[in-house]
Design a protein around this motif. Structure first.
Motif, PDB file in Angstrom:
ATOM      1  N   SER A  52       0.815  -1.215   0.000  1.00 47.13           N
ATOM      2  CA  SER A  52       0.000   0.000   0.000  1.00 47.13           C
ATOM      3  C   SER A  52       0.850   1.268   0.000  1.00 47.13           C
ATOM      4  N   GLY A  53       2.189   1.098   0.165  1.00 45.08           N
ATOM      5  CA  GLY A  53       3.062   2.259   0.206  1.00 45.08           C
ATOM      6  C   GLY A  53       3.379   2.712   1.625  1.00 45.08           C
ATOM      7  N   VAL A  54       2.645   2.148   2.594  1.00 45.67           N
ATOM      8  CA  VAL A  54       2.875   2.480   3.998  1.00 45.67           C
ATOM      9  C   VAL A  54       4.163   1.780   4.461  1.00 45.67           C
ATOM     10  N   THR A  55       4.986   2.486   5.262  1.00 41.39           N
ATOM     11  CA  THR A  55       6.175   1.829   5.803  1.00 41.39           C
ATOM     12  C   THR A  55       5.950   1.501   7.274  1.00 41.39           C
ATOM     13  N   GLU A  56       6.539   0.383   7.697  1.00 45.83           N
ATOM     14  CA  GLU A  56       6.465   0.007   9.105  1.00 45.83           C
ATOM     15  C   GLU A  56       7.809  -0.568   9.503  1.00 45.83           C
ATOM     16  N   PRO A  57       8.132  -0.576  10.808  1.00 43.91           N
ATOM     17  CA  PRO A  57       9.432  -1.107  11.217  1.00 43.91           C
ATOM     18  C   PRO A  57       9.527  -2.605  10.941  1.00 43.91           C
ATOM     19  N   PHE A  58      10.728  -3.068  10.552  1.00 48.89           N
ATOM     20  CA  PHE A  58      10.971  -4.494  10.369  1.00 48.89           C
ATOM     21  C   PHE A  58      10.703  -5.213  11.681  1.00 48.89           C
ATOM     22  N   SER A  59      10.063  -6.373  11.601  1.00 50.46           N
ATOM     23  CA  SER A  59       9.768  -7.127  12.811  1.00 50.46           C
ATOM     24  C   SER A  59      10.088  -8.611  12.623  1.00 50.46           C
ATOM     25  N   ARG A  60      10.934  -9.143  13.511  1.00 56.69           N
ATOM     26  CA  ARG A  60      11.256 -10.574  13.441  1.00 56.69           C
ATOM     27  C   ARG A  60      10.005 -11.406  13.649  1.00 56.69           C
ATOM     28  N   GLU A  61       9.126 -10.895  14.499  1.00 59.80           N
ATOM     29  CA  GLU A  61       7.903 -11.611  14.800  1.00 59.80           C
ATOM     30  C   GLU A  61       7.072 -11.839  13.532  1.00 59.80           C
ATOM     31  N   LYS A  62       7.058 -10.825  12.676  1.00 59.67           N
ATOM     32  CA  LYS A  62       6.289 -10.965  11.437  1.00 59.67           C
ATOM     33  C   LYS A  62       6.929 -12.002  10.516  1.00 59.67           C
ATOM     34  N   VAL A  63       8.262 -12.066  10.530  1.00 58.21           N
ATOM     35  CA  VAL A  63       8.949 -13.085   9.733  1.00 58.21           C
ATOM     36  C   VAL A  63       8.542 -14.472  10.245  1.00 58.21           C
ATOM     37  N   VAL A  64       8.586 -14.635  11.575  1.00 53.84           N
ATOM     38  CA  VAL A  64       8.219 -15.921  12.177  1.00 53.84           C
ATOM     39  C   VAL A  64       6.777 -16.290  11.808  1.00 53.84           C
ATOM     40  N   ASN A  65       5.865 -15.311  11.955  1.00 55.56           N
ATOM     41  CA  ASN A  65       4.463 -15.589  11.634  1.00 55.56           C
ATOM     42  C   ASN A  65       4.285 -15.955  10.162  1.00 55.56           C
ATOM     43  N   GLY A  66       5.070 -15.309   9.305  1.00 50.28           N
ATOM     44  CA  GLY A  66       4.965 -15.591   7.878  1.00 50.28           C
ATOM     45  C   GLY A  66       5.429 -16.991   7.523  1.00 50.28           C
ATOM     46  N   VAL A  67       6.410 -17.506   8.279  1.00 51.22           N
ATOM     47  CA  VAL A  67       7.002 -18.801   7.957  1.00 51.22           C
ATOM     48  C   VAL A  67       6.301 -19.941   8.711  1.00 51.22           C
ATOM     49  N   ARG A  68       5.717 -19.604   9.857  1.00 47.13           N
ATOM     50  CA  ARG A  68       5.150 -20.635  10.728  1.00 47.13           C
ATOM     51  C   ARG A  68       4.134 -21.529  10.009  1.00 47.13           C
ATOM     52  N   LYS A  69       3.296 -20.906   9.197  1.00 46.18           N
ATOM     53  CA  LYS A  69       2.253 -21.654   8.496  1.00 46.18           C
ATOM     54  C   LYS A  69       2.864 -22.730   7.583  1.00 46.18           C
ATOM     55  N   ALA A  70       3.950 -22.352   6.905  1.00 46.06           N
ATOM     56  CA  ALA A  70       4.605 -23.296   5.994  1.00 46.06           C
ATOM     57  C   ALA A  70       5.254 -24.452   6.758  1.00 46.06           C
ATOM     58  N   CYS A  71       5.476 -24.261   8.062  1.00 47.40           N
ATOM     59  CA  CYS A  71       6.171 -25.270   8.867  1.00 47.40           C
ATOM     60  C   CYS A  71       5.209 -26.179   9.629  1.00 47.40           C
ATOM     61  N   GLN A  72       3.912 -26.000   9.432  1.00 51.09           N
ATOM     62  CA  GLN A  72       2.934 -26.818  10.155  1.00 51.09           C
ATOM     63  C   GLN A  72       3.170 -28.302   9.921  1.00 51.09           C
ATOM     64  N   GLY A  73       3.229 -29.060  11.025  1.00 53.88           N
ATOM     65  CA  GLY A  73       3.414 -30.504  10.922  1.00 53.88           C
ATOM     66  C   GLY A  73       4.835 -30.914  10.595  1.00 53.88           C
ATOM     67  N   ARG A  74       5.743 -29.960  10.488  1.00 52.64           N
ATOM     68  CA  ARG A  74       7.140 -30.268  10.181  1.00 52.64           C
ATOM     69  C   ARG A  74       7.952 -30.219  11.479  1.00 52.64           C
ATOM     70  N   PRO A  75       9.095 -30.928  11.516  1.00 51.95           N
ATOM     71  CA  PRO A  75       9.918 -30.927  12.741  1.00 51.95           C
ATOM     72  C   PRO A  75      10.709 -29.625  12.892  1.00 51.95           C
ATOM     73  N   VAL A  76       9.995 -28.513  13.036  1.00 55.13           N
ATOM     74  CA  VAL A  76      10.620 -27.196  13.170  1.00 55.13           C
ATOM     75  C   VAL A  76      10.124 -26.586  14.485  1.00 55.13           C
ATOM     76  N   SER A  77      11.051 -26.223  15.375  1.00 61.25           N
ATOM     77  CA  SER A  77      10.654 -25.714  16.686  1.00 61.25           C
ATOM     78  C   SER A  77      10.568 -24.182  16.673  1.00 61.25           C
TER      79      SER A  77
END
Ligand SMILES: [Zn+2]
Length: 167
Positions: A52-77
C-alpha cells in the motif's frame, strides 16, 4: 529520553559503547531526578515498505508468523523459527539496506528456510513465488535435487577428475 523508573522527562548519557560488529551503540544513562541508571541500545532502523506504500518497522515476529504456516506438521521448533528470523535480520542489516519491501524479505527467508526444512521451503516458495502449476513445483524440486547432488559431490574429493572431464 524518559527515566523508566520515575518517568522524569530527561536523562543524561554517562557512557557510550559501540558493539563489536559495529551495528549498534549501547548507552548508559543516568536520571538526574532519582539518580538511577539504565541502558539503551541504538540500532539503525529497518523499514518495510508495504504494497500500500505504507512503511512500518521491520519485525522478526512478522517473519516468524509468515514462515510458521509453511512449517505446520514439520519438525521445526519455535527456537528454529526465532533463529531463522534472526538470520534474516542479520542478512538484511549486513546488506546495508535501510528500507526494503515484503518481496525482498521473502527472498531473504528462502535460503535459511531451505536449510531448515525442504518441505516447508517448498510450501513457502509456492505461495511467495505464486506457483500455479505442477511444473512450478517440479522445477523447484529439480533445483533442490541438483543442489543436493552438488553437496554430495563436494563430500567426495575423488570425483574431481570425473567432473573436470565433463567441463
Ligand atoms: Zn528517574
Amino acid at each position: 529520553m524518559h527515566c523508566p523508573f520515575c518517568r522524569h522527562a530527561d536523562s543524561r548519557v554517562v557512557d557510550s559503547r559501540t558493539s563489536d560488529d559495529g551495528a549498534s551503540i549501547r548507552r548508559r544513562r543516568q536520571c538526574p531526578e532519582c539518580n538511577r541508571r539504565f541502558s539503551t541500545v541504538e540500532t539503525a532502523s529497518l523499514s518495510v515498505v508495504k504494497r500500500s506504500g505504507v512503511t512500518e518497522p521491520f519485525s522478526r515476529e512478522k517473519v516468524v508468523n509468515g514462515v510458521r504456516k509453511a512449517c505446520q506438521g514439520r519438525p521445526v521448533s519455535d527456537d528454529d523459527l526465532a533463529l531463522l528470523a534472526q538470520r534474516v535480520e542479520e542478512t538484511i542489516r549486513a546488506s546495508g539496506t535501510a528500507e526494503l519491501d515484503a518481496y525482498e524479505i521473502g527472498l531473504t527467508i528462502l535460503g535459511p528456510l531451505r536449510e531448515l526444512d525442504e518441505v516447508a521451503y517448498l510450501r513457502f516458495a509456492s505461495v511467495y513465488q505464486a506457483f500455479n502449476s505442477l511444473e512450478d513445483f517440479e522445477a523447484a524440486i529439480t533445483v533442490l535435487r541438483a543442489e543436493r547432488d552438488v553437496a554430495l559431490d563436494e563430500a567426495r574429493p575423488s570425483d574431481d577428475e570425473a567432473r573436470s572431464e565433463q567441463g
